[in-house]
Design a protein around this motif. Structure first.
Motif, PDB file in Angstrom:
ATOM      1  N   ASN A  69      17.238  48.958  56.409  1.00  0.00           N
ATOM      2  CA  ASN A  69      15.726  47.230  56.330  1.00  0.00           C
ATOM      3  C   ASN A  69      15.194  46.888  57.281  1.00  0.00           C
ATOM      4  OD1 ASN A  69      14.356  45.661  54.760  1.00  0.00           O
ATOM      5  ND2 ASN A  69      14.853  43.812  55.335  1.00  0.00           N
ATOM      6  N   ASP A  70      16.904  46.241  58.937  1.00  0.00           N
ATOM      7  CA  ASP A  70      16.501  45.437  59.839  1.00  0.00           C
ATOM      8  C   ASP A  70      15.848  46.607  60.942  1.00  0.00           C
ATOM      9  OD1 ASP A  70      17.528  43.135  58.902  1.00  0.00           O
ATOM     10  OD2 ASP A  70      19.870  43.698  58.936  1.00  0.00           O
ATOM     11  N   GLU A  71      16.119  47.671  60.618  1.00  0.00           N
ATOM     12  CA  GLU A  71      15.673  48.832  61.789  1.00  0.00           C
ATOM     13  C   GLU A  71      14.167  48.838  61.691  1.00  0.00           C
ATOM     14  OE1 GLU A  71      18.027  52.369  61.821  1.00  0.00           O
ATOM     15  OE2 GLU A  71      19.476  51.826  62.201  1.00  0.00           O
ATOM     16  N   PHE A  72      13.839  48.996  59.840  1.00  0.00           N
ATOM     17  CA  PHE A  72      12.441  49.216  60.006  1.00  0.00           C
ATOM     18  C   PHE A  72      11.196  47.690  59.348  1.00  0.00           C
ATOM     19  CE2 PHE A  72       9.621  47.713  56.531  1.00  0.00           C
ATOM     20  CZ  PHE A  72       8.755  49.387  56.651  1.00  0.00           C
ATOM     21  N   VAL A  73      11.994  46.733  60.154  1.00  0.00           N
ATOM     22  CA  VAL A  73      11.143  46.120  60.172  1.00  0.00           C
ATOM     23  C   VAL A  73      11.471  45.384  61.684  1.00  0.00           C
ATOM     24  CG1 VAL A  73      11.376  42.795  60.322  1.00  0.00           C
ATOM     25  CG2 VAL A  73      12.366  44.135  58.294  1.00  0.00           C
ATOM     26  N   GLN A  74      12.878  46.148  62.148  1.00  0.00           N
ATOM     27  CA  GLN A  74      12.538  46.222  64.007  1.00  0.00           C
ATOM     28  C   GLN A  74      11.207  46.547  64.439  1.00  0.00           C
ATOM     29  OE1 GLN A  74      16.460  46.593  65.592  1.00  0.00           O
ATOM     30  NE2 GLN A  74      15.604  46.699  67.661  1.00  0.00           N
ATOM     31  N   SER A  75      11.598  47.543  63.918  1.00  0.00           N
ATOM     32  CA  SER A  75      10.279  48.995  64.618  1.00  0.00           C
ATOM     33  C   SER A  75       8.676  48.677  63.612  1.00  0.00           C
ATOM     34  CB  SER A  75      10.471  50.439  63.533  1.00  0.00           C
ATOM     35  OG  SER A  75      10.068  50.643  62.057  1.00  0.00           O
ATOM     36  N   LYS A 125      12.260  57.574  60.451  1.00  0.00           N
ATOM     37  CA  LYS A 125      13.849  57.605  60.765  1.00  0.00           C
ATOM     38  C   LYS A 125      14.827  56.082  59.345  1.00  0.00           C
ATOM     39  CE  LYS A 125      18.185  58.405  61.985  1.00  0.00           C
ATOM     40  NZ  LYS A 125      19.346  58.194  63.299  1.00  0.00           N
ATOM     41  N   ALA A 126      14.249  54.610  59.159  1.00  0.00           N
ATOM     42  CA  ALA A 126      14.272  53.617  58.588  1.00  0.00           C
ATOM     43  C   ALA A 126      14.086  54.119  57.071  1.00  0.00           C
ATOM     44  CB  ALA A 126      14.256  53.011  59.061  1.00  0.00           C
ATOM     45  N   VAL A 127      12.557  54.064  57.118  1.00  0.00           N
ATOM     46  CA  VAL A 127      12.063  54.367  55.898  1.00  0.00           C
ATOM     47  C   VAL A 127      12.576  55.850  54.707  1.00  0.00           C
ATOM     48  CG1 VAL A 127       9.953  55.480  54.940  1.00  0.00           C
ATOM     49  CG2 VAL A 127       9.619  53.475  56.719  1.00  0.00           C
ATOM     50  N   ALA A 128      12.948  56.320  55.589  1.00  0.00           N
ATOM     51  CA  ALA A 128      13.797  57.236  54.820  1.00  0.00           C
ATOM     52  C   ALA A 128      14.900  57.444  54.319  1.00  0.00           C
ATOM     53  CB  ALA A 128      13.989  59.052  56.016  1.00  0.00           C
ATOM     54  N   SER A 129      15.422  56.516  55.593  1.00  0.00           N
ATOM     55  CA  SER A 129      16.824  56.064  54.489  1.00  0.00           C
ATOM     56  C   SER A 129      16.820  55.502  53.367  1.00  0.00           C
ATOM     57  CB  SER A 129      17.706  55.486  55.691  1.00  0.00           C
ATOM     58  OG  SER A 129      18.074  56.238  57.011  1.00  0.00           O
ATOM     59  N   LEU A 130      16.340  54.240  53.823  1.00  0.00           N
ATOM     60  CA  LEU A 130      15.608  53.328  52.424  1.00  0.00           C
ATOM     61  C   LEU A 130      15.768  53.960  51.148  1.00  0.00           C
ATOM     62  CD1 LEU A 130      14.104  50.766  54.164  1.00  0.00           C
ATOM     63  CD2 LEU A 130      15.839  50.520  53.129  1.00  0.00           C
ATOM     64  N   LYS A 131      14.397  55.263  51.051  1.00  0.00           N
ATOM     65  CA  LYS A 131      14.441  56.121  50.016  1.00  0.00           C
ATOM     66  C   LYS A 131      15.981  56.698  49.541  1.00  0.00           C
ATOM     67  CE  LYS A 131       9.786  57.084  50.955  1.00  0.00           C
ATOM     68  NZ  LYS A 131       8.116  58.018  51.249  1.00  0.00           N
ATOM     69  N   SER A 132      16.348  56.971  50.422  1.00  0.00           N
ATOM     70  CA  SER A 132      18.420  57.342  50.011  1.00  0.00           C
ATOM     71  C   SER A 132      17.934  57.007  49.528  1.00  0.00           C
ATOM     72  CB  SER A 132      18.226  58.758  50.960  1.00  0.00           C
ATOM     73  OG  SER A 132      19.666  59.217  50.450  1.00  0.00           O
ATOM     74  N   PHE A 133      18.404  55.872  49.850  1.00  0.00           N
ATOM     75  CA  PHE A 133      19.977  54.598  49.249  1.00  0.00           C
ATOM     76  C   PHE A 133      19.108  54.370  47.976  1.00  0.00           C
ATOM     77  CE2 PHE A 133      20.704  52.932  53.804  1.00  0.00           C
ATOM     78  CZ  PHE A 133      21.093  54.260  54.368  1.00  0.00           C
ATOM     79  N   MET A 134      17.945  53.998  48.148  1.00  0.00           N
ATOM     80  CA  MET A 134      17.196  53.831  45.680  1.00  0.00           C
ATOM     81  C   MET A 134      17.167  54.129  45.128  1.00  0.00           C
ATOM     82  SD  MET A 134      15.878  51.150  46.487  1.00  0.00           S
ATOM     83  CE  MET A 134      17.473  50.531  48.280  1.00  0.00           C
ATOM     84  N   ASP A 135      17.662  56.077  45.510  1.00  0.00           N
ATOM     85  CA  ASP A 135      17.499  57.620  44.994  1.00  0.00           C
ATOM     86  C   ASP A 135      19.201  56.787  44.667  1.00  0.00           C
ATOM     87  OD1 ASP A 135      15.336  58.775  44.767  1.00  0.00           O
ATOM     88  OD2 ASP A 135      15.893  59.447  46.391  1.00  0.00           O
ATOM     89  N   GLN A 136      20.379  56.922  45.262  1.00  0.00           N
ATOM     90  CA  GLN A 136      21.465  56.532  45.021  1.00  0.00           C
ATOM     91  C   GLN A 136      21.967  55.828  44.425  1.00  0.00           C
ATOM     92  OE1 GLN A 136      24.586  56.658  48.523  1.00  0.00           O
ATOM     93  NE2 GLN A 136      22.610  57.780  49.467  1.00  0.00           N
ATOM     94  N   ALA A 172       4.219  54.722  55.974  1.00  0.00           N
ATOM     95  CA  ALA A 172       5.445  55.663  57.291  1.00  0.00           C
ATOM     96  C   ALA A 172       4.535  56.177  58.369  1.00  0.00           C
ATOM     97  CB  ALA A 172       6.205  56.931  56.786  1.00  0.00           C
ATOM     98  N   GLN A 173       3.659  56.990  57.942  1.00  0.00           N
ATOM     99  CA  GLN A 173       2.953  57.659  58.588  1.00  0.00           C
ATOM    100  C   GLN A 173       1.811  56.290  59.870  1.00  0.00           C
ATOM    101  OE1 GLN A 173       1.659  57.326  56.027  1.00  0.00           O
ATOM    102  NE2 GLN A 173       2.276  59.992  55.055  1.00  0.00           N
ATOM    103  N   SER A 174       2.378  55.520  60.091  1.00  0.00           N
ATOM    104  CA  SER A 174       2.129  54.118  61.066  1.00  0.00           C
ATOM    105  C   SER A 174       3.188  53.571  61.832  1.00  0.00           C
ATOM    106  CB  SER A 174       0.768  53.222  60.598  1.00  0.00           C
ATOM    107  OG  SER A 174       1.166  52.742  59.667  1.00  0.00           O
TER     108      SER A 174
END
Length: 366
Positions: free
Chosen positions: A216-222, A128-139, A119-121
């Motif tokens: 995931n779409d936001e992450f791929v786009q970034s 932001k997309a990575v943080a959201s994905l991690k939160s969704f994985m916890d849910q 995520a640092q790169s």
């Protein structure tokens, strides 16, 4: 990683690859030498047949070697396919050697081999997309825990004894009761809350799937506009190397077994061909001796009579030296050989005159 390490990839697999190549070359050498011997025997038979013609009355080699050659062509086709398959295996081995060697190392060395990244790169949107994905994985983990609890409640069957006892009591009190309505009522009372919880879990699942897809779409786009991530590339290479390792080990084991079995078959085939060639050579030698014996015992043809003018020329050439000798050399004179006096006296008779003295011989005095 543990599987690659346990298999001792760097020390075991390369020799197996080389061994497989050596077995392939050995099998190709056997079939090449065998077909070469068959062709040589057939060429020898054709040459002798052309030399002796109809006298070379044994069966043609090309008729006898046809089945052997067909068999050899079949084996050559099998080896060609095997060589093509080995080429694919070697290419896969060379492509994934680096990744599999990394996977065969210990855990600390493996971690050090993976570049730092993640995520640092990424850009702000990607982080932001990575943080959201991690939160969704916890849910998702929480949702999975709730479903496991619901499953246990469904499987527990604590209400079974209660419904059996109630039906037994009603049957004892009265033979007339609506068992279907009673069963439905009891099932709704017992499993109704569980059904509602299951439906709620499915609804939460659908919402999480939609949110995860969007994040995931936001992450791929970034990532599409950013530079390549060395860590992601290394992880992808390691994953591909592990899959290749599993496939290569299976292919090499099957290939070694295949070549060993084929070597036995080709050795038997070569032995049969050698026996055939030995029998044909023995037959050839016997036939050669028979032909040579018949030629040696055959009477040579008589010399034809020479023409008449040859005989006249021979007589003329023989008489010419004799005639030339008679005409060219005169007769030699014959001379008397002189006789010594003593010999003449001894040989002359008494009362005769010696050829050397003239006149009568004087008489002795009285």
């Amino acid at each position: 990683m543990r599987r690659c390490k346990n298999q001792r990839w760097p020390h075991v697999t390369p020799p197996i690859v080389r061994r497989s190549t050596q077995l392939l070359l050995r099998n190709e050498e056997i079939i090449t030498e065998t077909l070469k011997a068959l062709n040589a025997e057939e060429a020898s038979d054709k040459h002798l047949r052309g030399t002796f013609g109809a006298k070379w009355n044994r069966t043609k080699s090309e008729d006898l070697t046809k089945s052997f050659k067909d068999q050899g062509d079949k084996y050559q086709s099998i080896l060609t396919n095997a060589r093509n398959a080995d080429k694919i295996v070697r290419e896969k081995f060379e492509t994934n050697t680096r990744a599999i060697e990394i996977l065969s190392k210990d855990e600390s060395t493996l971690i050090d081999s993976i570049p730092v990244g993640g995520a640092q790169s990424l850009s702000g949107q990607g982080q932001k997309a990575v943080a959201s994905l991690k939160s969704f994985m916890d849910q998702i983990k929480l949702l999975k825990g709730e479903r496991d609890a619901l499953e246990q409640k469904f499987k527990s069957g604590n209400d079974t004894e209660e419904i059996i006892e109630k039906f037994s009591q009603l049957n004892t009190d009265s033979n007339l009761f609506n068992d279907e309505a009673l069963s439905t009522e009891h099932l709704l009372k017992t499993y109704g809350p569980l059904q509602a919880a299951g439906a709620n879990s499915i609804e939460q699942q659908d919402e999480l799937i939609a949110k995860i897809t969007c994040a995931n779409d936001e992450f791929v786009q970034s990532k599409s506009g950013a530079t390549s991530d060395p860590r992601s590339e290394m992880m992808s290479e390691l994953a591909q190397g592990y899959d290749a390792f599993i496939e290569l080990m299976s292919n090499l084991a099957e290939g070694t077994k295949f070549y060993n079995n084929l070597t036995k078959i080709l050795t038997t085939y070569q032995s049969n061909v050698n026996d055939f060639i030995l029998a044909r050579n023995t037959e050839k030698e016997d036939l050669m001796k028979s032909l040579q014996g018949s030629l040696a015992s055959k009477t040579p043809p008589s010399r034809p009579d020479p023409p008449q003018f040859h005989q006249q020329a021979a007589q003329s050439s023989a008489a010419a030296p004799v005639a030339a000798a008679n005409t060219a050399a005169p007769p030699s004179p014959v001379y008397a050989t002189p006789t010594p006096p003593q010999a003449a006296r001894a040989s002359a008779p008494q009362g005769t005159a010696s050829p050397i003295t003239q006149g009568p011989v004087p008489q002795a005095p009285p």
